[in-house]
Every structure is written in C-alpha cells, then in structure tokens.
Design a protein around this motif. Structure first.
Motif, PDB file in Angstrom:
ATOM      1  N   ILE A   1      12.267 -19.644   4.151  1.00  0.00           N
ATOM      2  CA  ILE A   1      13.674 -20.303   4.786  1.00  0.00           C
ATOM      3  C   ILE A   1      13.320 -20.082   6.163  1.00  0.00           C
ATOM      4  O   ILE A   1      13.501 -21.054   7.222  1.00  0.00           O
ATOM      5  CB  ILE A   1      14.857 -19.429   4.295  1.00  0.00           C
ATOM      6  CG1 ILE A   1      14.913 -19.558   2.847  1.00  0.00           C
ATOM      7  CG2 ILE A   1      16.057 -19.658   5.023  1.00  0.00           C
ATOM      8  CD1 ILE A   1      15.913 -18.725   2.199  1.00  0.00           C
TER       9      ILE A   1
ATOM     10  N   SER B   1      20.910 -16.023   4.106  1.00  0.00           N
ATOM     11  CA  SER B   1      20.287 -16.925   3.263  1.00  0.00           C
ATOM     12  C   SER B   1      20.272 -16.344   2.067  1.00  0.00           C
ATOM     13  O   SER B   1      19.595 -17.023   0.952  1.00  0.00           O
ATOM     14  CB  SER B   1      18.809 -17.134   3.829  1.00  0.00           C
ATOM     15  OG  SER B   1      18.149 -15.897   3.673  1.00  0.00           O
TER      16      SER B   1
ATOM     17  N   GLU C   1      19.223 -14.318  16.225  1.00  0.00           N
ATOM     18  CA  GLU C   1      19.885 -15.637  15.460  1.00  0.00           C
ATOM     19  C   GLU C   1      19.096 -15.535  14.030  1.00  0.00           C
ATOM     20  O   GLU C   1      19.706 -15.849  12.956  1.00  0.00           O
ATOM     21  CB  GLU C   1      19.952 -16.694  16.319  1.00  0.00           C
ATOM     22  CG  GLU C   1      20.993 -17.002  17.046  1.00  0.00           C
ATOM     23  CD  GLU C   1      20.641 -16.149  18.256  1.00  0.00           C
ATOM     24  OE1 GLU C   1      19.567 -15.814  18.617  1.00  0.00           O
ATOM     25  OE2 GLU C   1      21.571 -15.781  19.016  1.00  0.00           O
ATOM     26  N   GLU C   2      17.882 -15.305  14.301  1.00  0.00           N
ATOM     27  CA  GLU C   2      17.005 -15.539  13.011  1.00  0.00           C
ATOM     28  C   GLU C   2      17.248 -14.455  12.088  1.00  0.00           C
ATOM     29  O   GLU C   2      17.364 -14.623  10.626  1.00  0.00           O
ATOM     30  CB  GLU C   2      15.451 -15.326  13.173  1.00  0.00           C
ATOM     31  CG  GLU C   2      14.984 -16.535  13.708  1.00  0.00           C
ATOM     32  CD  GLU C   2      13.619 -16.536  14.109  1.00  0.00           C
ATOM     33  OE1 GLU C   2      13.033 -17.532  14.529  1.00  0.00           O
ATOM     34  OE2 GLU C   2      12.881 -15.611  13.769  1.00  0.00           O
TER      35      GLU C   2
ATOM     36  N   GLU D   1      11.077 -22.611   7.801  1.00  0.00           N
ATOM     37  CA  GLU D   1      11.746 -24.103   7.934  1.00  0.00           C
ATOM     38  C   GLU D   1      12.820 -24.308   8.752  1.00  0.00           C
ATOM     39  O   GLU D   1      12.910 -25.205   9.449  1.00  0.00           O
ATOM     40  CB  GLU D   1      12.588 -24.247   6.475  1.00  0.00           C
ATOM     41  CG  GLU D   1      12.858 -25.542   6.261  1.00  0.00           C
ATOM     42  CD  GLU D   1      13.451 -25.592   4.633  1.00  0.00           C
ATOM     43  OE1 GLU D   1      14.640 -26.223   4.664  1.00  0.00           O
ATOM     44  OE2 GLU D   1      13.150 -25.176   3.790  1.00  0.00           O
ATOM     45  N   THR D   2      13.417 -22.891   9.172  1.00  0.00           N
ATOM     46  CA  THR D   2      14.321 -23.066  10.380  1.00  0.00           C
ATOM     47  C   THR D   2      13.825 -23.234  11.620  1.00  0.00           C
ATOM     48  O   THR D   2      14.115 -24.059  12.597  1.00  0.00           O
ATOM     49  CB  THR D   2      15.215 -21.961  10.136  1.00  0.00           C
ATOM     50  OG1 THR D   2      14.792 -20.754  10.116  1.00  0.00           O
ATOM     51  CG2 THR D   2      16.289 -21.876   9.014  1.00  0.00           C
ATOM     52  N   ARG D   3      12.473 -22.242  11.628  1.00  0.00           N
ATOM     53  CA  ARG D   3      11.776 -22.565  13.066  1.00  0.00           C
ATOM     54  C   ARG D   3      11.362 -23.816  13.114  1.00  0.00           C
ATOM     55  O   ARG D   3      11.299 -24.312  14.021  1.00  0.00           O
ATOM     56  CB  ARG D   3      10.521 -21.413  12.949  1.00  0.00           C
ATOM     57  CG  ARG D   3      11.043 -19.949  13.091  1.00  0.00           C
ATOM     58  CD  ARG D   3       9.872 -18.981  13.059  1.00  0.00           C
ATOM     59  NE  ARG D   3      10.270 -17.883  13.270  1.00  0.00           N
ATOM     60  CZ  ARG D   3       9.557 -16.672  12.900  1.00  0.00           C
ATOM     61  NH1 ARG D   3       8.144 -16.962  12.442  1.00  0.00           N
ATOM     62  NH2 ARG D   3      10.045 -15.422  13.253  1.00  0.00           N
TER      63      ARG D   3
ATOM     64  N   LEU E   1      20.371 -15.232  10.318  1.00  0.00           N
ATOM     65  CA  LEU E   1      20.154 -16.449   9.319  1.00  0.00           C
ATOM     66  C   LEU E   1      19.617 -15.955   8.055  1.00  0.00           C
ATOM     67  O   LEU E   1      19.838 -16.270   6.820  1.00  0.00           O
ATOM     68  CB  LEU E   1      19.188 -17.316   9.873  1.00  0.00           C
ATOM     69  CG  LEU E   1      19.243 -18.702   9.354  1.00  0.00           C
ATOM     70  CD1 LEU E   1      19.844 -19.674   9.822  1.00  0.00           C
ATOM     71  CD2 LEU E   1      17.659 -19.019   9.196  1.00  0.00           C
TER      72      LEU E   1
ATOM     73  N   HIS F   1      12.716 -26.620  11.977  1.00  0.00           N
ATOM     74  CA  HIS F   1      13.867 -27.447  12.473  1.00  0.00           C
ATOM     75  C   HIS F   1      14.314 -27.304  13.908  1.00  0.00           C
ATOM     76  O   HIS F   1      14.444 -28.179  14.391  1.00  0.00           O
ATOM     77  CB  HIS F   1      14.883 -27.040  11.479  1.00  0.00           C
ATOM     78  CG  HIS F   1      15.033 -27.840  10.180  1.00  0.00           C
ATOM     79  ND1 HIS F   1      14.845 -29.031  10.024  1.00  0.00           N
ATOM     80  CD2 HIS F   1      15.222 -27.204   8.931  1.00  0.00           C
ATOM     81  CE1 HIS F   1      14.972 -29.441   8.994  1.00  0.00           C
ATOM     82  NE2 HIS F   1      15.224 -28.320   8.056  1.00  0.00           N
ATOM     83  N   LYS F   2      14.233 -26.098  14.404  1.00  0.00           N
ATOM     84  CA  LYS F   2      14.507 -25.575  15.548  1.00  0.00           C
ATOM     85  C   LYS F   2      13.405 -26.304  16.531  1.00  0.00           C
ATOM     86  O   LYS F   2      13.990 -26.977  17.804  1.00  0.00           O
ATOM     87  CB  LYS F   2      14.697 -24.276  15.778  1.00  0.00           C
ATOM     88  CG  LYS F   2      15.230 -23.822  17.115  1.00  0.00           C
ATOM     89  CD  LYS F   2      15.141 -22.146  16.881  1.00  0.00           C
ATOM     90  CE  LYS F   2      15.477 -21.888  18.291  1.00  0.00           C
ATOM     91  NZ  LYS F   2      15.059 -20.408  18.354  1.00  0.00           N
TER      92      LYS F   2
ATOM     93  N   ARG G   1      14.073 -30.049  16.856  1.00  0.00           N
ATOM     94  CA  ARG G   1      15.288 -30.211  17.673  1.00  0.00           C
ATOM     95  C   ARG G   1      14.857 -30.072  19.121  1.00  0.00           C
ATOM     96  O   ARG G   1      15.309 -31.039  19.817  1.00  0.00           O
ATOM     97  CB  ARG G   1      16.466 -29.340  17.137  1.00  0.00           C
ATOM     98  CG  ARG G   1      17.787 -29.894  17.434  1.00  0.00           C
ATOM     99  CD  ARG G   1      18.958 -29.271  16.438  1.00  0.00           C
ATOM    100  NE  ARG G   1      18.681 -27.818  17.145  1.00  0.00           N
ATOM    101  CZ  ARG G   1      18.730 -26.755  16.313  1.00  0.00           C
ATOM    102  NH1 ARG G   1      18.685 -27.033  14.836  1.00  0.00           N
ATOM    103  NH2 ARG G   1      18.800 -25.492  16.628  1.00  0.00           N
TER     104      ARG G   1
END
Lengths: 109, 122, 159, 203
Positions: free
Chosen positions: C137, C123, C115-116, C140-142, C119, C144-145, C148
């Motif tokens: 990026i 991006s 998935e990364e 940042e998504t890591r 992404l 966020h994950k 979550r």
C-alpha cells in the motif's frame, strides 16, 4: 523512624518482602514520572500516565498486604478500570477531536 | 530531622497550593485557570487528610474483636463532600468557558478584556 | 515447611516482578522513540503485574487466609491483563494515525512523512478486504504521489 | 515505611504541579492533572482515607479528566505563547508561601497522636467508639456521612443538582438555538474550525 505501622502482627520476614517491592515500585514511579514530564510528544506523556496508573494499582495492593489489612483491594480494582477508561478517552479525543462522535467509520476507513 | 518529617507534608501542601494560586494569577488561559483551581482544591484535601492520620493507625472501618487505633474519620467525610462539590464547580466553570468561546472566539483573558473594551455596549 | 516454601516462592515471584517493573521503567527513560518506549512499558504493565499479583495471591491464601483478597487480586490481574495490551494497542494505533513516524534501527525515520504514517494506520480495513500488504500500500501511494507530482510538473511546462 | 511512602508520593505531587505550571499545551496539562489525581488517590490510601481515595479515583481522575477533555474539544488546545512570566505574581506567591510555611512551624507533627484533631472528645473519640452501636455500619465514614452529618450530604446533593441544572442550561439548549434565532446574530454560532487546532497536526 520509618517503622511499619503494623496493626495486625505480620512477621518481619513478610513485611521485608513487601517493603522491597514497595521501594521498587516507588523507583519505577519516579522514572515514569520523569518520562511524563520530559515526554516530547503527548503520546509519551499518555503512555507514562497509563504506566504510572498500573504502578499505583500495584502499590495500593502491596500496601494493603504490608499493613496487614488486605480489605481495600477494591480501590486498586477501581483504579485499574479508571486508568484504562481515562487512557482510551484521551486517545479517542486525539483521534477524532471529539468525545461524543459515533459517526466516523464511513469517512475514516 | 523529626521536625522535617513531621512538617514536610504541610510544606508540600503549601507548595501545591501556591502552584495552583500562581496558575490562577499568572496564566491568561481560562481552562488553565480551572486546572489551577483543581490543584488548589486538591491541596486543601491533602491538608485535611494529613491531619486525620494517626501514627500506627488504620483505616476507620471497624473490625470486631480487634483492638486497633483508627484514624479520625471526620476529615474524610468533609473531604468526600468537598471532592464532589469541587468537580461540580469545575463543570459549571468549564461550561461557562465553552459559552465564552462561542460568543467571543477566544479564551485568553486579555483578549477578552480587549474585546470588552472595544465594544462597551456588549 | 509449607510456611518456608510459601515464603521462598513469594520472594522469588516478587523479585522477578520487581526486575520486570524496574527494567521497564528504565527502558521507558532510555529508549529513543515512542514505539520502543511503548514496548518497554508493556513489559512493566503485564509482566510485573502478573508476577507481583501471583505472589500476592499466594500470600493472601496461605498467610492471611483470606479467600476474598485472593479473588480480588485475581480480578486485578485479569483486568490488567485485558486492559494494558488494549491500551498499548490503542496508543500505538492513534500515534501512527496522528503522524508519529517510527524510527528504524539506524535512528532514522522509516517513513518519509507523517502523512504516510496516517495512511498506513488507516489502511487497515483495505488490508483486510483485499489482502494487501502494508508495504505494498505504501509503495503504491508513493508511486501515485510521484505520478501526481510529475503530472503537475507537466502542466507547468504546458503553461 | 508508611511515612516514607507518603513523603515520596507527596514529592511526586509537587513535581507534577510544577510540570503543570510549565507546560504550555493544555492537553498535556490535562493529562498531567490525571496523573496528579492518581498519585493523590494513592497517597490517600496510604494515609488511611480509603473512602476519599475511592472518590478521588472515580471523580478526580475519571470524571474530571473527561470534563476537561470535553471542554477542550469545544475550544482551543494551546495557550497563547507569551514572552515572560509575571514577576509580580511570582513574588506574591513566594511571599504568601513563605508566610504559610512560617505558620506551619507550630502545627502538630504528621501522625502525632496528641494533635487536637485526634483528641477532641466529640469529633474524634466519640465517632470511633460509639458509631458502631449507635448507627450500625462498620465503616465509620458511612455512619458520619449518612447519619451524624446527614444534612451536609443533603446539601451536597443539592449543590450537585444545581450544578447539573446550570451546565444543562448553559450548554444543553445551545443545539436548538441556531434554528430559533435569526442567523445574523446567532450567539450559538461556533467559529469555523481552524485546521491548526486539530491535535493531529500539533502533537
């Protein structure tokens, strides 16, 4: 046994040169074919097919000179274009799961 | 040895032909069957083109004031027609397969037969 | 004299081309993952094609005396030079988009999950707009994950 | 040297065909079929059939691949995995191949100048010797295709036209059908896309 069929008499030194290139290209094509058959992912196969196509273009061009009639380079030309179009078509298929869609920009980026 | 080289192209044609035939018989997926059909067709093209080649010959495009041996052009003509017709056949077959998938939701031959057996009216 | 010069230069160009072509193919067999194989194949497609085409142009001008053949070989060379890098780029991008994770120097994947990779491939336009770096990026998504996941854990605790 | 190139390319073709048999993934098989067509066209050039090579490159490697991809985009990408291959089919194919190979032992050798296809006075010798003055174009294949066998070409065009009509009538009307017909028995209803079908997940 494997004498060059040589309608226009090109000299032997020149024929030797093209024979060497042809053999190198055939070896390369064999290795590339091995990758196309082994390739763990579809992308490996696609890469191998693309590379194989380039080798075929070169082989046809060299063969035209080797037999002394370089009139048939048009075929090599068509090949290089078809090869590119085919690769791009398959990639588009991978990416969007469809060949005809044009409305992917909004949700993809 | 000369026997081997002289007949090798025919043997490869037969291998290709049998590969296509095997796919047509032994694989249940309809798209795969069409791929086998293409293999079979191409092997026939090969058989013809192999027979048209003449040792020391060149492509059948006339060159003025030169004394060449030309390969036989007639098989080339027949195969030109056959290639185009072959692709037309493949196109119709693939269109049929798409329709079959839309109607039955599968393109595996045995599943289609099972569905047909389950509803004799359809 | 000119004959011998043309002959020698053609031989050299063809030999360089052959070396490029064969090394590229060997690389395609031996490299460990898709992206490195792509790298090897690009060498063959462009390097080999350029040198062999140059030799063929020399031959067609000086030996065969056919300007038309030279122009056609030139066209083949140009098409190859345009299409081979484009195809390589498209292949690499699509592979990343479809979740092929590149391997690092130590032979381990450099990303955590397919998935990364998807992404990162998507991006690109964000990158252009905000000037963000791909690594930023990714981190940042890591983050966020992780947040979550922690949030879900907290929810579970509340229940 | 020509013969050597042809033999090697033919061997490549056979290997590719075996690969197509073994491969379970349909997309991979289609990609290998593209490679097969490219190799075939290369071998056609070496066997002096330049026009055939031209057509095979454009039609076999180009259009055919795209047709298969288009069909796959409407259907599934994988063959169903099956436990065993059919031994009956294998034995049948091997026996047929063996018989055919036995039949080739009497065939004229590759490139032999005295084979019937090279010495027939009307079908080989005459086209080569007379077409330049009788029809005109230097390419003998063009002369035969458009003049001596013009009706063949007309028939081919009719076949292609019929195929186009058939494909259009099978697929082209489909888009309108869900609106026209009652929703409960609409045959044009495409089954909901299974997320597993997406090639992104199974490559």
């Amino acid at each position: 046994m494997f004498a060059t069929s040589n309608p226009i008499c090109i000299s032997d030194e020149i024929a030797d040169m093209f024979i060497a290139v042809t053999i190198a290209l055939l070896i390369t094509m064999a290795l590339t074919l091995a990758r196309a058959l082994l390739g763990p992912t579809l992308f490996d196969r696609l890469l191998a097919v693309n590379s194989f196509g380039t080798k075929t273009v070169l082989l046809i061009a060299v063969h035209g000179f080797m037999t002394g009639r370089p009139d048939f380079l048009d075929i090599a030309l068509v090949y290089s274009l078809i090869n590119f179009i085919g690769t791009i078509a398959v990639l588009k298929f991978f990416e969007y799961d469809d060949l005809g869609s044009g409305a992917y920009q909004e949700d993809d980026f | 040895m000369s026997q081997l080289i002289g007949l090798y192209s025919y043997w490869i044609v037969i291998v290709l032909m049998m590969a296509g035939l095997y796919i047509m018989i032994a694989r249940y997926n309809l798209v795969k069957k069409i791929i086998g059909l293409s293999l079979f067709q191409t092997s026939i093209f090969y058989l013809y083109i192999t027979m048209s080649k003449i040792e020391g010959g060149t492509a059948p495009i006339l060159v003025e004031d030169a004394d060449y041996v030309y390969s036989n052009p007639l098989p080339h003509v027949l195969i030109l027609t056959a290639i185009v017709v072959g692709v037309a056949t493949s196109a119709v077959a693939l269109a049929l397969i798409v329709r079959i998938y839309e109607s039955y939701g599968t393109i595996e031959e045995d599943e289609l037969k099972a569905i047909e057996a389950a509803e004799p009216d359809a | 004299m000119l004959d011998w010069l043309v002959w020698g230069v053609s031989w050299i160009l063809l030999l360089i081309g052959c070396v490029f072509v064969v090394t590229g193919a060997v690389g395609m067999i031996r490299m460990p993952d898709l992206y490195t194989r792509l790298h090897a194949a690009s060498v063959t497609d462009t390097g080999g094609a350029i040198f062999i085409s140059l030799a063929l142009i020399l031959q067609s001008v000086f030996v065969f005396g056919s300007a038309m053949a030279a122009i056609k070989v030139l066209l083949i060379m140009f098409f190859t030079l345009f299409t081979a890098p484009t195809a390589s780029h498209a292949l690499a991008k699509t592979a990343l988009l479809c979740g092929q994770v590149p391997l690092g120097v130590d032979g381990k994947p450099i990303l955590d999950s397919p998935e990364e990779a998807t992404l990162l491939a998507r991006s690109r336009s964000v990158d252009y707009k905000s000037g963000q770096d791909a690594v930023e990026i990714l981190e940042e998504t890591r983050r966020h994950k992780r947040e979550r996941v922690q949030g879900q854990d907290d929810d579970g605790d509340d229940d | 040297m020509d013969t050597l190139i042809v033999l090697v390319l033919l061997t490549f073709l056979a290997i590719t065909a075996i690969g197509i048999i073994v491969l379970r993934d349909l997309l991979g098989a289609v990609i290998l079929l593209g490679l097969y067509s490219l190799t075939a066209a290369g071998a056609f050039v070496v066997m002096d059939a330049v026009d055939v090579a031209f057509t095979e490159a454009a039609v076999g490697a180009g259009i055919s691949t795209i047709l298969f991809l288009g069909a796959l985009s409407f259907t599934k990408h994988e063959q169903k995995p099956r436990g065993h291959d059919s031994w009956v089919a294998l034995i049948f194919v091997v026996v047929t191949g063996g018989l055919l190979i036995y039949g080739t032992l009497d065939m004229p050798h590759y490139g032999s100048p005295d084979s019937p296809s090279q010495t027939h006075p009307e079908l080989a010798v005459r086209y080569v010797q007379e077409s330049g003055s009788e029809v005109g174009p230097p390419n003998i294949v063009t002369s035969v295709l458009a003049s001596y066998r013009g009706y063949d070409t007309l028939g081919e065009t009719v076949v292609v036209f019929a195929a186009g009509v058939a494909v259009l009538s099978l697929l082209g009307l489909r888009r309108r059908r869900p609106e026209d017909e009652a929703p409960e028995d609409a045959p044009g209803d495409i089954p909901a896309a299974d997320p597993q079908d997406n090639p992104r997940r199974n490559v």
